[in-house]
Scaffold this motif. Structure first.
Motif, PDB file in Angstrom:
ATOM      1  N   ASP A   1      68.942 107.867 -41.661  1.00 41.86           N
ATOM      2  CA  ASP A   1      68.573 108.459 -43.590  1.00 41.86           C
ATOM      3  C   ASP A   1      70.145 108.086 -44.060  1.00 41.86           C
ATOM      4  O   ASP A   1      70.737 109.076 -45.438  1.00 41.86           O
ATOM      5  CB  ASP A   1      69.016 109.727 -42.461  1.00 41.86           C
ATOM      6  CG  ASP A   1      68.290 111.044 -43.537  1.00 41.86           C
ATOM      7  OD1 ASP A   1      67.447 110.309 -44.706  1.00 41.86           O
ATOM      8  OD2 ASP A   1      68.899 112.473 -43.601  1.00 41.86           O
ATOM      9  N   LEU A   2      70.076 106.972 -44.508  1.00 39.40           N
ATOM     10  CA  LEU A   2      70.586 106.250 -45.164  1.00 39.40           C
ATOM     11  C   LEU A   2      70.030 105.691 -46.876  1.00 39.40           C
ATOM     12  O   LEU A   2      70.375 104.948 -47.093  1.00 39.40           O
ATOM     13  CB  LEU A   2      71.740 105.419 -44.422  1.00 39.40           C
ATOM     14  CG  LEU A   2      72.620 105.990 -43.954  1.00 39.40           C
ATOM     15  CD1 LEU A   2      73.687 105.340 -43.032  1.00 39.40           C
ATOM     16  CD2 LEU A   2      73.578 106.852 -44.530  1.00 39.40           C
TER      17      LEU A   2
ATOM     18  N   TYR B   1      80.279 107.968 -50.340  1.00 39.78           N
ATOM     19  CA  TYR B   1      79.304 108.571 -49.338  1.00 39.78           C
ATOM     20  C   TYR B   1      80.723 109.714 -48.710  1.00 39.78           C
ATOM     21  O   TYR B   1      81.257 109.512 -49.227  1.00 39.78           O
ATOM     22  CB  TYR B   1      79.441 107.217 -47.749  1.00 39.78           C
ATOM     23  CG  TYR B   1      78.245 106.457 -48.277  1.00 39.78           C
ATOM     24  CD1 TYR B   1      77.431 106.680 -49.186  1.00 39.78           C
ATOM     25  CD2 TYR B   1      77.288 105.523 -47.303  1.00 39.78           C
ATOM     26  CE1 TYR B   1      76.534 105.746 -49.502  1.00 39.78           C
ATOM     27  CE2 TYR B   1      76.188 104.691 -47.722  1.00 39.78           C
ATOM     28  CZ  TYR B   1      76.115 104.877 -49.139  1.00 39.78           C
ATOM     29  OH  TYR B   1      75.280 103.786 -48.775  1.00 39.78           O
ATOM     30  N   SER B   2      79.337 110.474 -47.990  1.00 43.88           N
ATOM     31  CA  SER B   2      80.476 112.073 -47.585  1.00 43.88           C
ATOM     32  C   SER B   2      81.455 111.005 -45.467  1.00 43.88           C
ATOM     33  O   SER B   2      81.177 109.867 -45.670  1.00 43.88           O
ATOM     34  CB  SER B   2      80.028 112.923 -46.758  1.00 43.88           C
ATOM     35  OG  SER B   2      78.868 112.660 -46.186  1.00 43.88           O
TER      36      SER B   2
ATOM     37  N   ASN C   1      75.253 115.912 -36.225  1.00 41.18           N
ATOM     38  CA  ASN C   1      74.051 114.587 -36.093  1.00 41.18           C
ATOM     39  C   ASN C   1      74.493 113.645 -35.160  1.00 41.18           C
ATOM     40  O   ASN C   1      73.578 112.687 -35.056  1.00 41.18           O
ATOM     41  CB  ASN C   1      74.389 114.690 -37.282  1.00 41.18           C
ATOM     42  CG  ASN C   1      73.863 115.807 -38.057  1.00 41.18           C
ATOM     43  OD1 ASN C   1      72.749 116.971 -37.522  1.00 41.18           O
ATOM     44  ND2 ASN C   1      74.032 116.035 -39.319  1.00 41.18           N
TER      45      ASN C   1
ATOM     46  N   SER D   1      77.947 117.393 -39.063  1.00 42.19           N
ATOM     47  CA  SER D   1      78.395 115.744 -39.326  1.00 42.19           C
ATOM     48  C   SER D   1      78.171 115.475 -37.477  1.00 42.19           C
ATOM     49  O   SER D   1      78.221 114.688 -37.390  1.00 42.19           O
ATOM     50  CB  SER D   1      79.553 116.015 -40.118  1.00 42.19           C
ATOM     51  OG  SER D   1      78.809 116.033 -41.796  1.00 42.19           O
TER      52      SER D   1
ATOM     53  N   ARG E   1      77.689 106.935 -40.213  1.00 43.14           N
ATOM     54  CA  ARG E   1      76.582 106.400 -39.452  1.00 43.14           C
ATOM     55  C   ARG E   1      76.190 105.950 -40.408  1.00 43.14           C
ATOM     56  O   ARG E   1      75.727 105.065 -39.201  1.00 43.14           O
ATOM     57  CB  ARG E   1      75.255 108.220 -40.331  1.00 43.14           C
ATOM     58  CG  ARG E   1      75.690 109.225 -39.965  1.00 43.14           C
ATOM     59  CD  ARG E   1      74.021 110.124 -40.292  1.00 43.14           C
ATOM     60  NE  ARG E   1      73.504 109.589 -41.527  1.00 43.14           N
ATOM     61  CZ  ARG E   1      73.942 110.756 -42.600  1.00 43.14           C
ATOM     62  NH1 ARG E   1      74.287 111.720 -42.048  1.00 43.14           N
ATOM     63  NH2 ARG E   1      72.877 110.175 -43.514  1.00 43.14           N
ATOM     64  N   LEU E   2      76.548 105.299 -41.141  1.00 37.31           N
ATOM     65  CA  LEU E   2      77.132 103.604 -41.729  1.00 37.31           C
ATOM     66  C   LEU E   2      77.605 102.963 -40.426  1.00 37.31           C
ATOM     67  O   LEU E   2      77.223 101.411 -40.346  1.00 37.31           O
ATOM     68  CB  LEU E   2      77.220 103.376 -43.293  1.00 37.31           C
ATOM     69  CG  LEU E   2      77.141 102.030 -43.317  1.00 37.31           C
ATOM     70  CD1 LEU E   2      76.079 101.590 -43.653  1.00 37.31           C
ATOM     71  CD2 LEU E   2      78.017 102.224 -45.426  1.00 37.31           C
TER      72      LEU E   2
ATOM     73  N   ALA F   1      70.791 106.583 -50.366  1.00 40.33           N
ATOM     74  CA  ALA F   1      71.375 106.281 -50.413  1.00 40.33           C
ATOM     75  C   ALA F   1      72.394 104.670 -50.028  1.00 40.33           C
ATOM     76  O   ALA F   1      73.066 104.592 -51.023  1.00 40.33           O
ATOM     77  CB  ALA F   1      72.648 106.819 -49.457  1.00 40.33           C
TER      78      ALA F   1
ATOM     79  N   MET G   1      77.787 110.449 -43.915  1.00 37.81           N
ATOM     80  CA  MET G   1      77.826 109.362 -44.244  1.00 37.81           C
ATOM     81  C   MET G   1      78.022 108.456 -44.211  1.00 37.81           C
ATOM     82  O   MET G   1      77.682 107.025 -44.008  1.00 37.81           O
ATOM     83  CB  MET G   1      77.022 109.814 -45.587  1.00 37.81           C
ATOM     84  CG  MET G   1      76.484 110.422 -45.876  1.00 37.81           C
ATOM     85  SD  MET G   1      76.389 111.025 -47.603  1.00 37.81           S
ATOM     86  CE  MET G   1      75.325 109.294 -48.512  1.00 37.81           C
ATOM     87  N   LYS G   2      79.338 107.897 -44.139  1.00 36.33           N
ATOM     88  CA  LYS G   2      79.899 106.984 -43.788  1.00 36.33           C
ATOM     89  C   LYS G   2      79.836 106.361 -42.360  1.00 36.33           C
ATOM     90  O   LYS G   2      80.019 105.164 -41.366  1.00 36.33           O
ATOM     91  CB  LYS G   2      81.236 106.723 -44.287  1.00 36.33           C
ATOM     92  CG  LYS G   2      81.228 106.851 -45.986  1.00 36.33           C
ATOM     93  CD  LYS G   2      83.539 106.850 -45.966  1.00 36.33           C
ATOM     94  CE  LYS G   2      84.080 106.653 -47.667  1.00 36.33           C
ATOM     95  NZ  LYS G   2      84.666 106.664 -47.586  1.00 36.33           N
TER      96      LYS G   2
ATOM     97  N   GLY H   1      76.021 100.450 -49.560  1.00 33.88           N
ATOM     98  CA  GLY H   1      76.441 100.842 -48.116  1.00 33.88           C
ATOM     99  C   GLY H   1      75.024  99.574 -47.383  1.00 33.88           C
ATOM    100  O   GLY H   1      74.828  98.605 -46.259  1.00 33.88           O
TER     101      GLY H   1
END
Length: 316
Positions: free
Chosen positions: A125-126, A137-138, A174, A171, A144-145, A129, A141-142, A95
């Protein structure tokens, strides 16, 4: 008057004999969320690609961040960020490395790139990770990235093309919070989505695209009032009060078993006040009053039915 973040007049795009965008007009104020709704194939992604300089329009006057899209596309690119339907994250690197790559593409110095990367990883919030391959990543998460990478260049305008597709409800919520925070910070968001609740929750204004045309535009509440079916329901516990109310509101539909009256309504404050004034004049008080208005699902299905697109209805 403030210059709009995005202004499109007469935007037209065809592929061969298929017209995808048939002269649409859009105005998006700075610091707002504008949602473009429509069924698959309506032209939402094409509109995003044009406004973000990825493809060219056949016709139309287009300005993004105050710049003429045709004359100064490079100035437009410097002011915008784009998160497409499909993730731009490279799963083979971490990431943090994805973020640093974006910093290099934005011509940031190594020191500045590391600073921005650290700030954005923490914001989304990464941080924990950051050193792990993005392939681990979930989906949330991907995504968000993906948006964090979009923000590396501090864009004033962000295009989000169906950003929550495939995410679980937590998600998705979020992601909504992230979008709200971006707008609070002064960013303008142009959002395409098929989740009607998403548009209802986030958008200051919504346009419904159908058959290449804007079928209707307005706030969520304004669009809901375009569709018939809204009503006000009054319920009484006292049969005597119910009968008196039925006499005072002769145009109401009666439900004698439930001691309830129902009147057509667009849900406006003016109409509600009128009904309450009629009850007050008769000295009657309802035990329960509820206002029912069509939701965005009703609006969407009514405006995107498989019939020729209606002329644009814009509610100001």
């Amino acid at each position: 008057m403030t210059t709009p973040a995005i202004a499109a007049n007469g935007l037209h795009k065809s592929y061969g004999d298929k017209t995808v965008l048939d002269g649409i007009d859009l105005t998006v104020p700075e610091g707002s969320v504008f949602a473009l709704l429509g069924p698959n194939g309506a032209g939402k992604t094409t509109a995003v690609k044009i406004l973000s300089t990825l493809i060219t329009a056949d016709a139309g006057e287009l300005r993004v961040a105050g710049h003429d899209l045709a004359a100064t596309p490079q100035a437009v690119r410097a002011a915008i960020g784009v998160t497409g339907q499909f993730s731009a994250v490279d799963g083979l690197i971490t990431g943090e490395e994805n973020m640093l790559l974006m910093a290099d593409l934005n011509h940031l110095s190594k020191k500045e790139g590391r600073r921005v990367t650290a700030e954005l990883l923490e914001r989304f919030d990464l941080t924990e990770a950051a050193k792990k391959p993005a392939s681990t990543y979930s989906g949330g998460m991907k995504r968000r990235l993906d948006i964090a990478m979009t923000l590396v260049g501090s864009p004033r305008i962000i295009f989000l093309d169906e950003p929550t597709t495939g995410l679980d409800p937590r998600s998705r919520h979020n992601m909504w919070q992230i979008i709200r925070e971006l707008v609070t910070g002064g960013v303008t968001v142009f959002l395409t989505t098929q989740y009607l609740e998403e548009a209802d929750q986030l958008a200051d204004r919504i346009a419904v695209l159908n058959n290449g045309r804007i079928a209707a535009e307005g706030t969520a509440e304004q669009l809901k009032r375009l569709i018939p079916g809204g009503h006000i329901r009054l319920r009484f516990s006292d049969p005597h009060a119910y009968r008196n109310a039925a006499a005072a509101l002769a145009d109401a539909a009666r439900d004698d078993e439930a001691l309830a009256l129902q009147l057509p309504s667009d849900g406006s404050q003016r109409e509600l006040r009128s009904i309450l004034d009629r009850l007050d004049s008769a000295g009657i008080e309802a035990d329960e009053l509820t206002v029912h208005t069509p939701d965005l699902d009703d609006v969407f299905f009514a405006l995107t039915a498989t019939v020729p697109a209606p002329s644009k209805e814009s509610v100001r």
